[in-house]
Write a protein that holds these residues in place. Structure first.
Motif, short mmCIF file in Angstrom:
data_model
loop_
_atom_site.label_atom_id
_atom_site.label_comp_id
_atom_site.label_asym_id
_atom_site.label_seq_id
_atom_site.Cartn_x
_atom_site.Cartn_y
_atom_site.Cartn_z
N PRO A 248 -8.34 3.63 7.27
CA PRO A 248 -6.90 3.33 7.24
C PRO A 248 -6.04 4.56 7.52
O PRO A 248 -6.47 5.70 7.35
N ALA A 249 -4.82 4.29 7.94
CA ALA A 249 -3.84 5.37 8.09
C ALA A 249 -3.12 5.63 6.78
O ALA A 249 -2.70 6.75 6.49
N VAL A 250 -2.95 4.56 5.99
CA VAL A 250 -2.28 4.66 4.70
C VAL A 250 -3.24 4.16 3.62
O VAL A 250 -3.84 3.09 3.76
N LEU A 251 -3.37 4.94 2.56
CA LEU A 251 -4.30 4.63 1.48
C LEU A 251 -3.52 4.46 0.19
O LEU A 251 -2.66 5.28 -0.15
N ILE A 252 -3.79 3.38 -0.53
CA ILE A 252 -3.14 3.11 -1.80
C ILE A 252 -4.20 3.10 -2.89
O ILE A 252 -5.17 2.33 -2.82
#
Length: 599
Positions: free
Chosen positions: A511-515
């Protein structure tokens, strides 16, 4: 902490709800319509079988008058063969009507169940927060199974009984008006009795389906939370709750079955009354020479064919009411609004750099109490941001809006310079990955659970992701390695191992964004170190949002956003915020410093 919240949802206006039986049947027709050719063929066989069933007694009555009363012998063998042919054709027509109707029923139920399951996935997250899983499962299993039974048998019996009733009356009128009138004497009694019964059973069957759904929901909840139940010694309370729900189901089922059980008793009484009247009046008419013995035989047989369809209609009416109660519960789900459609200008995106901005974001779940109030911050690509604050501060809500589970009431969430509402939800989420505190794994192999992050991944990519997540070593020690089958929710492996698999699943998604919702509590020190190492690899070069629970995560973050009462009250590095001696400093001093002293 899960990303799920409990907002108050609203029904979409203008949607039709299944509140009347006819309305429910009209809506069910949309699922049956694709099978209408086979349905018409089945109904054609119903017409044929009904005509043949009516022809048999007529031929028998005529044969009695000719070959027994008048003692003729010519054509007896032909009549016998004709009668055999009628009943052979009746058997074939009955088989075909059942075969085709079962096919129609099963395909229709398949379509309803598939659409219901698909609709579940189109509903917003808030819907599932307000419902018990077991209650929803009851709708897709018990309620649809009730509908299946109706499609398989009830439709045929209702049509067949109606045609038989009409045909029997027509033949009886042709044979004798007097005996027809005698036969019809029971109809007003039957109507009054059935009306009294069905007005009560319809309510009871609805109560039964509701009670069954609620009990299934409670049982599923109790079994899923079995460890929590035992840890807090709540076995007796949970048992008492299930017993209470079971009593409600028993009461609803008892009265539904009791009232419907009056039907065969009523019909048997009316059958016997009808036979007695026909035999008595018919015998007197025969003595007077007004009718033949064969006519009496025909009427006795048709009286059975007259009351049997009424009996079948009454019994099937109760089955139909039960199925309609289930259908109403299923259609009620279809009436719920789906997750909001993507805006007309929303587009797919091929890649995401990870620049995130919240610009004066205002949001509330119930449109009354704001969960976020004028939130402003920006995050650069590759930056790690820790979200901290007391319970209810808005940390989870920030992540809900970032993933477009909800959209802001005012302001904008800007991703790579464009409003998130101009990006299709599915496309946006494909560039995000989530590692939550409550790890969920599916029943299946370890390999499939890791591959869930990217279904087209090869076996080599799966194993490489597991190595980076520090999961490869424990996987290879399992009896079947990557092909080890996990039970539901990852049963059979430890909490720490489940977290490593969740990290591997996020790793393979690239992913480009990780939560992240930190998940190292209640895990041994060695496993915690392995998880921290895996998370460090996963977070490298990615924009990361972390709901922080531990001090080391906060210290390692590039920036800390401190939320309170829906506002960002402070932001900066750990050292900067401590020096400012504001809200963060108080949190640090009261909680984290105290926890470090206890450690």
């Amino acid at each position: 902490m899960s990303l799920r919240h409990s907002p108050h949802g609203a029904r979409q206006p203008g949607r039709q709800r299944a509140k009347s039986s006819m309305g429910t049947l009209r809506r069910l027709w949309t699922f049956i319509a694709p099978q209408k050719r086979k349905l018409l063929a089945a109904l054609g066989m119903v017409v044929a079988s009904t005509a043949l069933a009516l022809a048999g007694p007529y031929v028998i009555g005529s044969a009695i008058d000719v070959y027994i009363v008048e003692r003729k012998t010519d054509g007896f063998l032909t009549t016998l063969l004709f009668l055999l042919a009628i009943y052979a054709a009746l058997g074939a027509a009955t088989f075909l009507q059942n075969y085709w109707m079962i096919a129609v029923g099963q395909r229709t139920v398949h379509a309803i169940r598939a659409r219901l399951f698909r609709h579940f996935h189109e509903l917003p997250i808030s819907f599932f927060d307000r419902r018990q899983q077991g209650e929803l499962m009851s709708r897709i299993t018990n309620d649809i199974d009730n509908m299946s039974q109706t499609f398989n048998s009830t439709v045929i019996q209702v049509v067949s009984s109606t045609l038989t009733l009409a045909g029997a009356i027509a033949v009886m009128v042709f044979k004798s008006l007097v005996l027809t009138a005698v036969t019809l004497v029971v109809v007003p009694l039957m109507y009054a009795g059935m009306r009294w019964i069905t007005r009560r059973t319809q309510v009871r069957f609805r109560e039964q389906q509701r009670a069954l759904g609620e009990m299934n929901g409670l049982i599923e909840e109790a079994l899923s939370g079995q460890k929590v139940v035992k840890l807090f010694s709540q076995e007796e309370r949970m048992t008492a709750e299930v017993v209470r729900k079971n009593i409600e189901l028993k009461q609803a089922g008892f009265w539904a079955q009791t009232y419907s059980g009056f039907i065969p008793k009523l019909m048997n009484f009316l059958n016997n009354l009808s036979f007695a009247l026909i035999a008595g009046v018919g015998g007197w008419l025969a003595v007077k020479g007004m009718i033949s013995v064969g006519t009496i035989v025909v009427f006795v047989e048709y009286a059975r064919q007259f009351t049997r369809p009424l009996n079948d209609l009454a019994n099937q009416w109760n089955t139909l009411l039960s199925a309609l109660a289930g259908a109403e519960r299923v259609l009620e789900i279809f009436d719920l609004p789906k997750e909001e459609e993507d805006e007309g200008e929303a587009e797919e995106i091929d890649r995401l750099h990870g620049r995130i901005e919240f610009r004066d974001v205002v949001f509330s779940y119930d449109k009354q109490r704001p969960a976020l109030r004028g939130v402003n911050f920006s995050v650069s690509p590759g930056e790690t941001v820790a979200l901290i604050g007391p319970t209810g501060a808005g940390k989870t809500t920030v992540l809900q809006l970032l993933a477009r589970f909800y959209d802001p009431d005012a302001g904008a969430v800007v991703i790579d310079g464009r409003d998130s509402r101009t990006i299709k939800r599915a496309s946006l989420r494909r560039h995000m990955a989530f590692v939550l505190q409550d790890t969920f794994l599916f029943a299946g192999t370890i390999r499939d659970n890791i591959r869930y992050g990217r279904l087209e991944a090869t076996d080599e990519e799966v194993e490489e992701a597991a190595r980076k997540a520090n999961a490869h070593s424990f996987i290879t020690k399992l009896p079947n390695g990557y092909d080890t089958v996990l039970t539901a929710d990852g049963g059979g492996i430890s909490q720490g191992q489940r977290q490593l698999l969740a990290i591997a699943r996020a790793m393979i998604a690239d992913p480009a964004v990780l939560i992240l919702d930190e998940a190292t509590s209640n895990i041994d020190t060695v496993t915690e170190v392995r998880i921290q190492e895996a998370l460090a690899r996963l977070m490298a070069g990615r924009t990361c949002f972390v709901i922080a629970h531990r001090l080391n995560t906060v210290q390692n973050a590039d920036r800390i956003l401190v939320l309170n009462e829906g506002k960002v009250v402070e932001q900066g590095t750990h050292e900067e915020l401590l020096e400012a001696k504001g809200f963060y400093f108080e949190l640090y001093r009261r909680y984290w410093e105290r926890g470090r002293q206890r450690a």
